[in-house]
Design a protein around this motif. Structure first.
Motif, short mmCIF file in Angstrom:
data_model
loop_
_atom_site.label_atom_id
_atom_site.label_comp_id
_atom_site.label_asym_id
_atom_site.label_seq_id
_atom_site.Cartn_x
_atom_site.Cartn_y
_atom_site.Cartn_z
N MET A 1 0.84 -1.19 0.00
CA MET A 1 0.00 0.00 0.00
C MET A 1 0.88 1.24 0.00
N SER B 1 -11.60 0.08 1.65
CA SER B 1 -12.82 -0.73 1.74
C SER B 1 -14.00 0.13 2.20
N ASP C 1 -5.86 -0.37 3.58
CA ASP C 1 -6.81 -1.31 2.98
C ASP C 1 -8.20 -1.17 3.58
N GLU C 2 -8.28 -0.99 4.89
CA GLU C 2 -9.59 -0.80 5.54
C GLU C 2 -10.24 0.49 5.07
#
Length: 194
Positions: A1, A23, A19-20
């Motif tokens: 990332m 999302s 990533d969260e």
């Protein structure tokens, strides 16, 4: 990332991995609006005619519309990520979770249900308490205004809230000891044409 995204999230104080966060953004995008909406399709022919005559643009989605939509998606994701659970709010205020639910029920705190659990936007808290004058302001907010609109209002500098010719956000105004009635008066206008 991307290290840049990690740095931005850390600087913003968001307790989420990149990533969260991505999302959350994708989830918010799906929930806020379909990717290529046709607004006219939501109305009957008579409603379309009346809305068009009133000056509303009901034309289908254009790619130049993506920037404001992207801003809304990101704002929604940040609002959701920075919001507190009932338990977190109770700990911060030093009260039982039932008191938080009661305050939500009677409009002394604002929140929304997310997958069945309450989320409370962080802007309404200050230290170990709630924002001074919060109850008066929330009582003035029209019931049809979503959490994102209220959060945007409370955290955006307003031309009617001046200290030494500098605009202040309603939140900063209240934290500085400003009259909550001034903010409440502005809050009554949320959702009305300027």
């Amino acid at each position: 990332m991307s290290p840049a995204l990690e740095a931005v999230l850390a600087k913003a104080g968001l307790q989420v991995t990149p990533d969260e966060f991505l999302s959350l953004v994708a989830d918010a995008a799906k929930r806020l609006a379909p990717p290529h909406p046709d607004p006219a399709g939501y109305f009957t022919p008579d409603q379309r005619e009346a809305l068009t005559e009133a000056g509303l643009d009901l034309s289908p989605h254009r790619t130049e519309d993506d920037q404001p939509r992207a801003r809304t998606v990101v704002a929604h994701a940040v609002l959701r990520d920075s919001a507190m659970t009932v338990a977190e709010a109770a700990r911060q205020l030093g009260v039982d979770t039932s008191r938080i639910r009661h305050r939500l029920g009677v409009g002394r705190l604002v929140g929304w249900k997310d997958r069945g659990a309450w989320r409370l936007p962080a802007w309404q808290f200050a230290g170990n308490g709630v924002l001074p004058g919060l109850e008066a302001v929330l009582a003035a907010v029209p019931n049809d205004q979503p959490a994102l609109v209220v959060a945007g209002f409370m955290t955006t500098d307003q031309e009617d809230l001046l200290v030494e010719n500098e605009r202040m956000s309603p939140r900063d105004w209240l934290l500085a000891g400003g009259d909550p009635r001034r903010v409440a008066d502005l809050a009554t206008r949320l959702g009305t044409p300027a």
